[in-house]
Scaffold this motif. Structure first.
Motif, mmCIF file in Angstrom:
data_model
loop_
_atom_site.group_PDB
_atom_site.id
_atom_site.type_symbol
_atom_site.label_atom_id
_atom_site.label_comp_id
_atom_site.label_asym_id
_atom_site.label_seq_id
_atom_site.Cartn_x
_atom_site.Cartn_y
_atom_site.Cartn_z
ATOM 1 N N LEU A 102 1.001 -1.261 -0.011
ATOM 2 C CA LEU A 102 0.057 -0.075 -0.026
ATOM 3 C C LEU A 102 0.941 1.305 -0.046
ATOM 4 C CD1 LEU A 102 -2.620 -1.175 2.532
ATOM 5 C CD2 LEU A 102 -3.019 -1.002 0.179
ATOM 6 N N ALA A 103 0.236 2.042 -0.827
ATOM 7 C CA ALA A 103 1.206 3.497 -0.760
ATOM 8 C C ALA A 103 0.095 4.629 -0.981
ATOM 9 C CB ALA A 103 1.833 3.395 -2.279
ATOM 10 N N SER A 104 0.704 5.970 -0.590
ATOM 11 C CA SER A 104 -0.306 6.949 -0.661
ATOM 12 C C SER A 104 0.513 8.182 -0.814
ATOM 13 C CB SER A 104 -0.979 7.089 0.770
ATOM 14 O OG SER A 104 -1.612 8.420 1.250
ATOM 15 N N LEU A 105 -0.112 9.016 -1.555
ATOM 16 C CA LEU A 105 0.400 10.508 -1.954
ATOM 17 C C LEU A 105 -0.331 11.359 -0.556
ATOM 18 C CD1 LEU A 105 1.752 12.428 -3.854
ATOM 19 C CD2 LEU A 105 -0.528 12.894 -4.807
ATOM 20 N N SER A 106 0.806 11.506 0.276
ATOM 21 C CA SER A 106 0.560 12.241 1.691
ATOM 22 C C SER A 106 0.108 13.530 1.795
ATOM 23 C CB SER A 106 1.514 11.522 2.694
ATOM 24 O OG SER A 106 1.251 11.978 3.749
ATOM 25 N N PHE A 107 -0.853 13.850 2.558
ATOM 26 C CA PHE A 107 -0.949 15.254 2.947
ATOM 27 C C PHE A 107 -0.360 15.538 4.397
ATOM 28 C CE2 PHE A 107 -5.096 15.447 0.275
ATOM 29 C CZ PHE A 107 -4.446 15.624 -0.854
ATOM 30 N N SER A 108 0.112 14.705 5.037
ATOM 31 C CA SER A 108 0.582 15.104 6.252
ATOM 32 C C SER A 108 2.070 15.542 6.161
ATOM 33 C CB SER A 108 0.987 13.484 7.053
ATOM 34 O OG SER A 108 -0.210 12.742 7.048
ATOM 35 N N GLU A 109 2.776 15.976 7.190
ATOM 36 C CA GLU A 109 3.931 16.873 7.242
ATOM 37 C C GLU A 109 5.143 15.600 7.422
ATOM 38 O OE1 GLU A 109 4.607 19.943 6.828
ATOM 39 O OE2 GLU A 109 2.389 20.654 6.820
ATOM 40 N N LEU A 110 5.185 15.026 6.495
ATOM 41 C CA LEU A 110 6.435 14.096 6.158
ATOM 42 C C LEU A 110 7.701 14.621 6.491
ATOM 43 C CD1 LEU A 110 5.241 11.832 3.216
ATOM 44 C CD2 LEU A 110 4.661 11.565 5.695
ATOM 45 N N VAL A 111 7.898 15.686 6.687
ATOM 46 C CA VAL A 111 9.083 16.588 7.062
ATOM 47 C C VAL A 111 9.433 16.254 8.330
ATOM 48 C CG1 VAL A 111 9.099 18.117 5.190
ATOM 49 C CG2 VAL A 111 8.328 18.822 7.377
ATOM 50 N N LEU A 112 8.343 15.769 9.204
ATOM 51 C CA LEU A 112 8.461 15.753 10.846
ATOM 52 C C LEU A 112 9.124 14.204 10.997
ATOM 53 C CD1 LEU A 112 5.214 17.272 11.820
ATOM 54 C CD2 LEU A 112 7.556 18.402 11.883
ATOM 55 N N LEU A 113 9.260 13.577 9.996
ATOM 56 C CA LEU A 113 9.665 12.201 10.251
ATOM 57 C C LEU A 113 11.325 11.973 10.350
ATOM 58 C CD1 LEU A 113 7.580 10.044 7.367
ATOM 59 C CD2 LEU A 113 6.861 10.770 9.985
ATOM 60 N N ASP A 114 11.674 11.004 11.365
ATOM 61 C CA ASP A 114 12.871 10.647 11.351
ATOM 62 C C ASP A 114 13.586 10.232 10.076
ATOM 63 O OD1 ASP A 114 12.736 11.265 14.000
ATOM 64 O OD2 ASP A 114 12.433 8.961 14.482
ATOM 65 N N ARG A 115 14.950 10.573 9.728
ATOM 66 C CA ARG A 115 15.471 10.221 8.751
ATOM 67 C C ARG A 115 15.464 8.578 8.432
ATOM 68 N NH1 ARG A 115 19.719 12.741 5.749
ATOM 69 N NH2 ARG A 115 21.088 11.524 4.672
ATOM 70 N N ALA A 116 15.615 7.679 9.481
ATOM 71 C CA ALA A 116 15.393 6.489 9.373
ATOM 72 C C ALA A 116 14.055 5.982 8.820
ATOM 73 C CB ALA A 116 15.450 5.921 10.588
ATOM 74 N N ASP A 117 13.285 6.899 8.527
ATOM 75 C CA ASP A 117 11.757 6.413 7.963
ATOM 76 C C ASP A 117 11.819 6.421 6.413
ATOM 77 O OD1 ASP A 117 10.350 6.013 10.315
ATOM 78 O OD2 ASP A 117 10.267 7.801 10.604
ATOM 79 N N TRP A 118 12.848 7.280 5.796
ATOM 80 C CA TRP A 118 12.835 7.403 4.411
ATOM 81 C C TRP A 118 13.979 6.447 3.899
ATOM 82 C CZ3 TRP A 118 9.955 11.190 2.200
ATOM 83 C CH2 TRP A 118 9.437 12.070 3.135
ATOM 84 N N ILE A 119 13.343 5.617 2.701
ATOM 85 C CA ILE A 119 14.010 4.499 2.228
ATOM 86 C C ILE A 119 14.434 5.147 1.088
ATOM 87 C CG2 ILE A 119 12.584 2.797 3.194
ATOM 88 C CD1 ILE A 119 11.043 2.381 0.724
ATOM 89 N N ALA A 120 14.068 6.052 0.503
ATOM 90 C CA ALA A 120 14.747 6.720 -0.656
ATOM 91 C C ALA A 120 14.220 8.319 -0.728
ATOM 92 C CB ALA A 120 14.234 5.917 -1.828
ATOM 93 N N GLU A 121 14.866 9.066 -1.612
ATOM 94 C CA GLU A 121 14.390 10.650 -1.710
ATOM 95 C C GLU A 121 12.706 10.326 -2.327
ATOM 96 O OE1 GLU A 121 15.412 14.447 -3.917
ATOM 97 O OE2 GLU A 121 16.151 12.771 -4.818
ATOM 98 N N ASN A 122 11.954 11.065 -1.206
ATOM 99 C CA ASN A 122 10.582 11.131 -1.476
ATOM 100 C C ASN A 122 9.754 9.910 -1.234
ATOM 101 O OD1 ASN A 122 10.590 14.021 -2.006
ATOM 102 N ND2 ASN A 122 11.362 13.533 -4.092
ATOM 103 N N VAL A 123 10.409 8.929 -0.536
ATOM 104 C CA VAL A 123 9.752 7.752 -0.172
ATOM 105 C C VAL A 123 9.740 7.445 1.211
ATOM 106 C CG1 VAL A 123 9.341 5.281 -0.719
ATOM 107 C CG2 VAL A 123 10.070 6.756 -2.531
ATOM 108 N N ALA A 124 8.822 7.551 2.131
ATOM 109 C CA ALA A 124 8.827 7.187 3.461
ATOM 110 C C ALA A 124 8.182 5.717 3.466
ATOM 111 C CB ALA A 124 8.254 8.318 4.325
#
Length: 315
Positions: free
Chosen positions: A46-68
């Motif tokens: 499952l994937a989603s074009l998010s409206f959440s503030e993804l910039v608040l996520l930790d670096r470890a949550d990002w598996i690639a640029e623009n993919v959390a």
């Protein structure tokens, strides 16, 4: 007719990505389909074009640029986080509980994000899901609803080489709130049918396991986001339970007259590439980098055309 075309098209696929095209809770529209496919042995992500503030996520949550990769344990101070809400509900059912999230982007960067997931997860089928029907509009309709995220997702995936690419919408009629004329939606589906791009409509049986779990997931999301429950999925969930008419479930719809009905509980599915080919402005947003560019280019396109005259449904 024995096998619905939606499932026939996905039958060869073993790794399927179901992604919310329009952002926010759109990914929930794919949940009944995901549950059915998983129960039939497919690996569904499952994937989603998010409206959440993804910039608040930790670096470890990002598996690639623009993919959390959002999990039940993902930390964020954003109170509106449908992807984590869904991940937590999935975990409560002992189901795979990672929901991938993309920031709102232009076509180029969103396509790169999709490409990373497709290559990493060995995806052989992508299904974009829309809560509503505005993704099915081609651009010259009387009103486009809220097209920016939907068509950005459509354009991004249309430019990728994947064996199976579909679009399915759930919640027919809901976008009337945003000015969509559903006679025009039906006209578009008829045109896609003539082109061989319409895979038909499929009802979600109200007493099915998929419908029951979907309603439970929607109720869980409403409890987790009481200040902004999904109006779209509140209506669809009610429709899968046999509700009809003006069914209000949140103060967000106060003053509105709703028309919950069985058509809202049906998937309308089309071939993604054929849908993209019919979009009159998709080439204008092709080289966009950010969401504001997409918005401006759609606005400029609309200013240069004469939209269709809306018609009332005659029956």
């Amino acid at each position: 007719m024995i096998v619905p075309p939606l499932f026939a098209a996905l039958a060869p696929a073993r790794n399927i990505l179901i992604a919310g095209a329009g952002g926010g809770f759109d990914v929930y529209a794919g949940l009944p389909l995901a549950l059915a496919l998983s129960g039939n042995g497919a690996h569904v992500h499952l994937a989603s074009l998010s409206f959440s503030e993804l910039v608040l996520l930790d670096r470890a949550d990002w598996i690639a640029e623009n993919v959390a990769a959002v999990t039940p344990d993902t930390t964020s101070t954003d109170w509106y986080f449908p992807e984590r809400t869904l991940a937590r509900w999935l975990a409560s059912k002992n189901l795979p509980s990672t929901v991938y999230a993309f920031p709102p982007l232009g076509v180029e960067r969103l396509r790169d994000a999709y490409r990373h997931l497709i290559e990493t997860l060995h995806i052989d089928a992508v299904v974009l899901v829309d809560g509503g029907t505005d993704i099915l509009l081609r651009g010259d309709e009387s009103n486009l609803g809220t097209p920016v995220e939907d068509i950005t997702s459509l354009a991004a995936v249309a430019g990728l080489d994947v064996p199976v690419k579909l679009v399915t919408s759930l919640g027919f009629g809901i976008d009337a709130h945003d000015g969509v004329n559903h006679v025009e939606v039906l006209e578009n589906l008829a045109a896609l049918d003539r082109d061989g791009g319409y895979l038909g409509a499929l009802s979600i049986p109200g007493n099915s396991r998929e419908a029951e779990l979907y309603r439970e997931a929607v109720a869980h999301a409403q409890a987790a986001t009481p200040d902004r429950p999904s109006i779209v999925h509140g209506q669809i969930a009610a429709a899968t339970a046999g509700a009809f008419g003006d069914i209000n479930f949140t103060r967000r719809t106060h003053g509105s007259t709703l028309f919950v009905n069985p058509l809202m509980a049906m998937y309308f599915t089309v071939d993604l590439d054929k849908l993209a080919a019919r979009c009159l402005y998709i080439d204008r947003i092709e080289n966009t980098w950010g969401r504001p560019q997409v918005t401006r280019r759609i606005t400029a396109f609309r200013e240069g055309i004469s939209p269709r005259i809306p018609r009332q449904y005659p029956h």
